[in-house]
Design a protein around this motif. Structure first.
Motif, PDB file in Angstrom:
ATOM      1  N   LEU A   1      26.232  50.336  32.947  1.00 31.19           N
ATOM      2  CA  LEU A   1      27.533  50.987  32.915  1.00 31.19           C
ATOM      3  C   LEU A   1      27.557  52.096  31.874  1.00 31.19           C
ATOM      4  CD1 LEU A   1      30.231  50.729  34.360  1.00 31.19           C
ATOM      5  CD2 LEU A   1      31.022  49.296  32.484  1.00 31.19           C
TER       6      LEU A   1
ATOM      7  N   LYS B   1      27.798  44.335  42.765  1.00 30.40           N
ATOM      8  CA  LYS B   1      28.592  45.091  41.798  1.00 30.40           C
ATOM      9  C   LYS B   1      28.423  46.595  41.986  1.00 30.40           C
ATOM     10  CE  LYS B   1      29.450  42.033  37.888  1.00 30.40           C
ATOM     11  NZ  LYS B   1      29.395  41.916  36.414  1.00 30.40           N
TER      12      LYS B   1
ATOM     13  N   THR C   1      31.528  49.192  43.035  1.00 32.28           N
ATOM     14  CA  THR C   1      31.793  50.213  42.021  1.00 32.28           C
ATOM     15  C   THR C   1      31.594  51.614  42.591  1.00 32.28           C
ATOM     16  OG1 THR C   1      31.091  48.725  40.242  1.00 32.28           O
ATOM     17  CG2 THR C   1      31.146  51.071  39.733  1.00 32.28           C
TER      18      THR C   1
ATOM     19  N   ASP D   1      34.228  46.146  36.389  1.00 32.32           N
ATOM     20  CA  ASP D   1      33.633  47.225  35.601  1.00 32.32           C
ATOM     21  C   ASP D   1      34.542  48.448  35.562  1.00 32.32           C
ATOM     22  OD1 ASP D   1      31.269  45.850  34.951  1.00 32.32           O
ATOM     23  OD2 ASP D   1      30.417  46.307  36.902  1.00 32.32           O
TER      24      ASP D   1
END
Length: 485
Positions: free
Chosen positions: A5, A297, A301, A474
């Motif tokens: 990230l 994920k 995202t 996130d």
């Protein structure tokens, strides 16, 4: 996902800045300062070089990421990295010799419909070498989990140099012809800077001896060469084929539409810089649970981020073309829509490509890529003749939709994991509803005012909805960090 990230966010900012500079170049400087034939020529040369790139460097930029973490000692790692630098020369040198013998034949074939191409044919090979070794040295940085500076060089440095050169054309410091040569020099300088940066991070001891698993490396590289070439064909064959059937100026019109739509790929390009080596590491450790976690994920995202860009681009496209104020370029509205749909679907795949190329199933990635390349070539030849440059975009969309779906199914069957959840459907629903609502809304002001107002409203509504529905943990962390919701 912490390191992912953090570096992905930094890389995303770099990519946005790079695309902003590139947008100024593509939408204004190229279209107003450079003759459209030379704009088309520049696009053709760079796209053709990109197709050649995987072959010239033997796919080593991927091989480095795949195998580096499998070596346990410094000696083995240095031996491997030395081989990765030297092996491409066994392809580059023979091809250079052959190319010099058959140069006239190759140049005549490429310039059959557009004679302007012929004097610059050799620049394709030279540019491909510069691009290829840049990627190899960039891979040196990625395996040290340092992707930001290389990303800066790739996305910002070359575009700033291009801006300066285009202004130079406008001020008559250089000619259109000199601009073409100067662009090649920029790629050469970029490669050298990346080399010094990579060696500063980690300079291997040069050990001229092939690793013990050379057979496995060469086997992998062979498949990646062909797969990478096929991927390059998928990305750039349209810009290569259009001059074979249409006037080269059509490439310029097409390139503008493609560039606008490609903004949607920014989040993926940022995340892949760091998540590819991480995926390779987890696969080498047989940690499939973490691989699946990254898969899901990354998918949600990227879909959320790409969805906002999809809306902003397609709901502002008419005002954007009005602002460019070059009617001949405004033919690309449908191109933007079709390519942006393809890009959004690719985003939803998350780390699918990284899983295929870094697992024991990498050979099937080659077969998929070859099938995609063959399909897009045939579809381009048919649809460009039928629909012109819109046909090239439609060919890309069809191939992406079909083969991306096949890749998802394959990973599900072989590794029992897929990227989608119920939240995927929710995100797509939000995107569709907002698109239908705002598509019919027109604001009767100056194009810039219209784009700013509509973008602000869409962004606020979209982010607020995504946050309240807790689509991605996130993304919610980032929203809480930069906004008070």
């Amino acid at each position: 996902m912490g390191i992912v990230l953090k570096q992905s966010f930094t890389n995303t900012l770099i990519l946005f800045l790079g695309f902003a500079i590139g947008g100024i170049n593509v939408l204004f400087l190229y279209t107003h300062f450079l003759h459209e034939d030379y704009y088309g020529l520049n696009t053709f040369l760079l796209s053709t070089a990109n197709i050649l790139l995987p072959l010239l460097v033997l796919g080593m930029q991927h091989t480095i990421i795949k195998f580096y973490t499998s070596y346990r000692t410094k000696y083995e790692q240095d031996q491997f990295l030395t081989s990765a630098l030297l092996l491409p020369l066994f392809i580059i040198i023979p091809l250079a010799i052959l190319g010099s013998f058959f140069y006239e034949t190759i140049a005549n074939w490429l310039s059959k419909e557009n004679n302007i191409i012929k004097p610059y044919t050799y620049l394709i090979f030279l540019t491909a070498i510069f691009m290829g070794y840049f990627e190899v040295f960039y891979a040196f940085s990625k395996i040290q989990y340092k992707s930001v500076f290389g990303n800066f060089l790739k996305e910002i440095f070359s575009r700033i140099c291009t801006s300066i050169l285009l202004v130079g054309v406008y001020l008559q410091w250089i000619t259109d012809v000199q601009f073409i040569y100067a662009i090649v020099i920029v790629y050469g300088i970029r490669m050298l800077i990346m080399m010094f940066s990579a060696f500063k991070l980690y300079k291997p001891d040069f050990i001229i001896k092939f690793p013990e698993n050379s057979k496995e490396i060469l086997s992998y590289s062979f498949y990646i060469i062909l797969a990478g070439s096929a991927s390059g064909i998928l990305l750039d064959i349209d810009k290569f084929m259009i001059p074979q059937m249409e006037q080269i100026a059509e490439v310029a019109y097409y390139a503008v539409g493609i560039y606008i739509a490609s903004v949607i790929a920014i989040p993926s390009r940022a995340m892949q810089q760091i998540i590819n080596p991480l995926t390779a590491k987890e696969l080498n450790s047989n940690n499939l649970k973490e691989v699946e976690n990254l898969y899901k994920k990354s998918s949600i995202t990227l879909l959320v981020a790409g969805g906002l860009l999809f809306l902003l681009i397609n709901l502002n496209i008419n005002d954007l073309y009005a602002f460019i104020n070059k009617p001949e370029y405004a033919v690309g509205g449908m191109i933007v829509l079709m390519i942006s749909i393809a890009e959004l679907y690719k985003l939803s795949l998350g780390t699918n490509g990284a899983i295929l190329t870094n697992s024991n199933h990498y050979r099937v990635f080659f077969y998929f890529s070859i099938a995609m390349a063959i399909s897009v070539v045939f579809l381009n030849r048919w649809l460009i003749q039928l629909l012109g440059i819109d046909g090239a975009a439609l060919a890309t969309l069809i191939v992406v939709l079909i083969f991306s779906t096949v890749k998802i199914i394959y990973v599900q069957l072989k590794l029992n994991m897929q990227p989608f959840t119920k939240k995927t459907i929710l995100v797509l629903t939000i995107i569709s509803i907002l698109f239908l609502i705002f598509y019919s809304i027109t604001i009767p002001f100056h194009p810039i005012v219209n784009m700013v107002l509509k973008s602000l409203i869409i962004t606020i509504v979209y982010i607020f909805t995504i946050y309240k529905l807790n689509i991605s943990e996130d993304i919610n962390v980032l929203i809480k960090k930069y906004f008070r919701l």
